[in-house]
Design an enzyme around this catalytic site. Structure first.
Site, PDB file in Angstrom:
ATOM      1  N   HIS A 504      38.218  49.166  40.946  1.00  0.00           N
ATOM      2  CA  HIS A 504      39.225  48.344  41.624  1.00  0.00           C
ATOM      3  C   HIS A 504      38.565  47.196  42.388  1.00  0.00           C
ATOM      4  O   HIS A 504      38.899  46.024  42.186  1.00  0.00           O
ATOM      5  CB  HIS A 504      40.042  49.225  42.580  1.00  0.00           C
ATOM      6  CG  HIS A 504      41.080  48.477  43.364  1.00  0.00           C
ATOM      7  ND1 HIS A 504      42.417  48.516  43.055  1.00  0.00           N
ATOM      8  CD2 HIS A 504      40.973  47.638  44.439  1.00  0.00           C
ATOM      9  CE1 HIS A 504      43.087  47.741  43.905  1.00  0.00           C
ATOM     10  NE2 HIS A 504      42.234  47.205  44.763  1.00  0.00           N
ATOM     11  N   GLU A 505      37.632  47.545  43.247  1.00  0.00           N
ATOM     12  CA  GLU A 505      37.008  46.497  44.075  1.00  0.00           C
ATOM     13  C   GLU A 505      36.222  45.513  43.213  1.00  0.00           C
ATOM     14  O   GLU A 505      36.163  44.325  43.515  1.00  0.00           O
ATOM     15  CB  GLU A 505      36.125  47.119  45.158  1.00  0.00           C
ATOM     16  CG  GLU A 505      36.879  47.963  46.186  1.00  0.00           C
ATOM     17  CD  GLU A 505      38.117  47.295  46.760  1.00  0.00           C
ATOM     18  OE1 GLU A 505      38.142  46.052  46.861  1.00  0.00           O
ATOM     19  OE2 GLU A 505      39.080  48.022  47.073  1.00  0.00           O
ATOM     20  N   HIS A 508      38.541  42.840  41.921  1.00  0.00           N
ATOM     21  CA  HIS A 508      38.634  41.710  42.866  1.00  0.00           C
ATOM     22  C   HIS A 508      37.381  40.849  42.739  1.00  0.00           C
ATOM     23  O   HIS A 508      37.444  39.619  42.778  1.00  0.00           O
ATOM     24  CB  HIS A 508      38.703  42.222  44.310  1.00  0.00           C
ATOM     25  CG  HIS A 508      40.004  42.842  44.700  1.00  0.00           C
ATOM     26  ND1 HIS A 508      41.213  42.200  44.572  1.00  0.00           N
ATOM     27  CD2 HIS A 508      40.287  44.047  45.272  1.00  0.00           C
ATOM     28  CE1 HIS A 508      42.182  42.993  45.023  1.00  0.00           C
ATOM     29  NE2 HIS A 508      41.649  44.117  45.450  1.00  0.00           N
ATOM     30  N   HIS A 511      37.530  38.407  39.975  1.00  0.00           N
ATOM     31  CA  HIS A 511      38.445  37.309  40.324  1.00  0.00           C
ATOM     32  C   HIS A 511      37.700  36.248  41.146  1.00  0.00           C
ATOM     33  O   HIS A 511      37.964  35.059  41.040  1.00  0.00           O
ATOM     34  CB  HIS A 511      39.617  37.896  41.114  1.00  0.00           C
ATOM     35  CG  HIS A 511      40.870  37.083  41.105  1.00  0.00           C
ATOM     36  ND1 HIS A 511      41.945  37.424  41.884  1.00  0.00           N
ATOM     37  CD2 HIS A 511      41.245  35.965  40.447  1.00  0.00           C
ATOM     38  CE1 HIS A 511      42.918  36.546  41.694  1.00  0.00           C
ATOM     39  NE2 HIS A 511      42.522  35.651  40.824  1.00  0.00           N
TER      40      HIS A 511
HETATM   41 ZN   LIG Z   1      42.622  45.767  46.228  1.00  0.00          ZN
END
Ligand SMILES: [Zn+2]
Length: 715
Positions: A504-505, A508, A511
């Site tokens: 998940h991290e 990011h 991105h």
């Molecule tokens: Zn998040």
């Protein structure tokens, strides 16, 4: 404008804390300050070997001073307003402030100390005032407005045109266009709201403490572990209660973790009710009048700014665009979530009936305080998975290299190389060079995975340096999590939740790594709240993708793959209790939208009546499945900056699952798929209306079906 996002974050985090006197920092001359000039390290990485706690305050003060002067110069420019001398000039302003705040925010979240905590308190009001001095600057707005009016004839490239739209809208949404009289009104409403939010925060904190359940005998705590009972006895002692008493403290959600273990039904009921009624006791900590007033103030703010209600105002720059769209989405989720929850309730009721019969006791109807205990039993019977069996397959470094980095390599061609010459703020922090498919370096990636006492809870990603072609900066990204640190010499074996968190991290992170924008305001993760969790939740999917999973889920001692029966059990268990989870979340998200859909002319509400009527109208009033937060203790929306934004959690799940569905139908883990996603989504920041950005990539608007399937909500 550089780092207004950061200013907002920094200000909101500490908005309600009492201001302490700033200690006088014996600053060296400002030119000796490590923030004063751009770092000479690769990618302008923060020189943590030179940065001292005492460097932040003078750099922030000087940063505000410089930014103020730059903004004044732009506002008072005698030349006619142009895109260059107004919008671009603002983008170039505030560089020093941005540089120091990014590092300050990063370190105070991940590795704080008393000095940094105090500085956070000191700095918050200064930053809030600084932000107002920009957005409510009449001369500046006249220039912003003048250029915006000519937008159609300026022949700007698409990203520049988008910058005009976004910055103009930011000013508008902050009240820049109001008459002086209305600006004063708005300011007064803002101040009252902020005062009431602080009061809410304090009352809730005190109420939660006060509502902790006092238990008179150890027998009533049956089911808890010895350690939990010792902690409960200690909590009683800390409160000055006599020997033999126990105290169960509350966490912020409606449901309490101990309800999963307490076998005495009356203790469960008492604990649940303590949680549920904490802010509705009619005492000084009762918050009901407060929240009703906050909702009314927000409706008035929205009206001043020309919106029908607060939700429409706050969603104007979000992907959903307005309250109607967000509510419509939630309404599509409700039937599936509640239908699933009702099935789960049936299963649980059957277990209750069976157990009571075995005990030769009359059965009872499932209540919210029974749910977690009996749900755990259903889980054990149906999906028995032992954490200790799983962890050996998830050794941290292996998951990072052969899971997280491997997926990024297969999809996007990235490679990673650890380096040890870049200074870090704490010895557990690791740094990696990130290379693009052609071998050029595109970013620095820091990871700080282990729990520490001076680290905030949870997990997050941010930038130390944000990407901008205009400013000549490239991304320096960090991930922070709270995994348990192993004893020296032992491997770090993760839970599957930890593995998902890592993907998940890093989602990011991607991105941020792929950001390719001219302007800092539009760069990387500087997008809407109901978009920013999309790349991260999307990246979670690769953790369970068979090709990726097989590549990393190997026993740390034997190197053997996880047995397929264990894999199936683990994946299956992931769908357990999803009806309950999605229903309690949806109820909270809808309550948030309902409170913030009130018009300025609506009469003051009765908090309890409003809540029940709203949930009934939304067809999500299930007595066994209460909202994750009752309105009167819903901190996110009354004091934590999530007002009219709680729906963003399920909304971005929809995007993530719908996007992954596209990958599955186009061959899954391939470079072509990854490159297309990078080009059309991950590298685009906020350079396009987000709904259009998504639609162009996906070929249609997002659909909710993959989410229902994936979250175990299809029957
Ligand atoms: Zn998040």
């Amino acid at each position: 404008m550089t780092n207004l996002r950061l200013l907002t974050l920094a200000a909101s985090v500490v908005a309600s804390i009492t201001l302490l006197n700033s200690t006088n920092v014996l600053a060296d001359s400002i030119t000796d300050n490590p923030f004063y000039a751009a770092s000479s390290l690769p990618f302008q990485a923060p020189p943590f070997d030179k940065i001292k706690d005492s460097d932040y305050a003078p750099a922030i003060d000087e940063g505000i001073k410089q930014h103020d002067a730059e903004v004044q110069q732009i506002a008072n420019n005698p030349a006619a307003p142009t895109f260059e001398n107004t919008y671009v000039a603002l983008e170039k302003s505030g560089v020093l402030l941005g540089r120091v705040l990014q590092v300050f925010n990063g370190v105070s979240g991940a590795n704080t100390d008393a000095a940094l905590q105090q500085l956070q308190e000191d700095v918050a009001p200064k930053l809030a005032a600084h932000q107002d001095s920009i957005y409510l600057n009449t001369k500046l707005f006249q220039r912003i407005d003048a250029v915006h009016k000519q937008l159609a004839t300026l022949k700007l490239d698409p990203e520049s045109a988008r910058l005009v739209t976004v910055v103009y809208r930011n000013f508008l949404l902050s009240g820049a266009k109001l008459s002086d009289a209305n600006k004063s009104k708005l300011k007064a409403l803002n101040e009252e709201e902020s005062t009431l939010s602080s009061q809410f925060n304090n009352k809730l904190r005190d109420a939660t403490k006060k509502a902790a359940l006092v238990v008179d005998s150890k027998a009533q705590l049956a089911g808890l572990s010895d350690a939990e009972i010792v902690a409960a006895a200690q909590a009683a002692k800390d409160r000055g209660l006599p020997e033999g008493k126990y105290v169960l403290t509350l966490q912020n959600t409606t449901q309490q973790p101990m309800l999963q273990d307490l076998t005495d039904r009356s203790t469960r009921e008492a604990l649940f009710k303590a949680s549920w009624n904490r802010t509705e006791m009619g005492d000084e900590n009762d918050t009901r009048k407060l929240i009703v007033r906050i909702a009314a103030i927000r409706a008035q703010q929205a009206k001043l700014l020309g919106f029908k209600n607060y939700a429409d105002w706050k969603l104007d720059d979000q992907m959903a665009k307005d309250a109607k769209t967000a509510i419509g989405f939630m309404q599509k989720l409700v039937p599936a979530a509640t239908a699933r929850a009702k099935l789960e309730a049936k299963d649980i009721q059957a277990v209750i009936d069976r157990d009571q019969a075995a005990l030769k006791q009359p059965t009872f109807k499932l209540q919210p305080w029974d749910w977690n205990l009996y749900a755990e039993q259903v889980k054990k019977e149906r999906y028995d998975v032992d954490e200790n069996q799983i962890r050996p397959y998830f050794e941290l470094n292996n998951v990072l290299q052969n899971g997280v980095f491997y997926a990024a390599n297969q999809l996007y061609g990235l490679t990673f190389k650890e380096r040890h010459d870049i200074p870090v703020y704490q010895e557990d922090v690791r740094v990696f060079d990130v290379f693009d498919k052609d071998g050029t370096q595109i970013a620095l990636f820091y990871c700080d995975y282990f729990k520490r006492d001076n680290k905030n809870g949870g997990a997050w990603m941010d930038n130390f340096v944000s990407q901008s072609k205009l400013l000549g900066t490239k991304p320096v990204i960090f991930n922070v999590t709270n995994f348990t640190k192993p004893a020296a010499g032992q491997p770090a074996l993760l839970s599957f939740d930890d593995v998902i968190t890592m993907f998940h991290e890093f989602g990011h992170g991607l991105h941020g790594i792929f950001a390719d924008e001219q302007y800092p305001t539009l760069s990387g993760t500087a997008t809407a709240r109901d978009f920013v969790e999309f790349p991260s939740q999307f990246n979670e999917h690769w953790a369970t993708d068979p090709g990726v999973f097989a590549h990393f889920a190997k026993h740390y001692q034997t190197g053997e793959a996880m047995p397929s029966a264990l894999v199936d059990k683990m994946k299956n268990a992931g769908k357990f209790n999803k009806g309950y989870g999605m229903t309690e979340l949806s109820a909270a998200a809808l309550l948030d939208l309902d409170w913030h859909s009130l018009s300025a002319t609506a009469p003051l509400q009765d908090a309890d009546k409003f809540e029940i009527a709203a949930l009934k109208k939304d067809k999500i009033y299930l007595t066994e499945v209460p909202s994750r937060y009752r309105s009167s203790y819903f901190l996110h929306i009354w004091a934590n900056g999530y007002a009219a934004g709680y729906y963003a959690y399920p909304w971005t799940q929809m995007l993530a699952d719908d996007a992954f569905d596209w990958f599955l139908t186009h061959g899954g883990l391939t470079r072509d798929n990854g490159d297309r996603f990078r080009a059309m989504i991950l590298s685009r920041g906020n350079t396009e209306e987000l709904a259009l950005l998504y639609k162009t990539w996906r070929g249609r608007d997002p659909k909710i079906e993959p989410m229902l399937e994936n979250r175990g909500l299809k029957n």
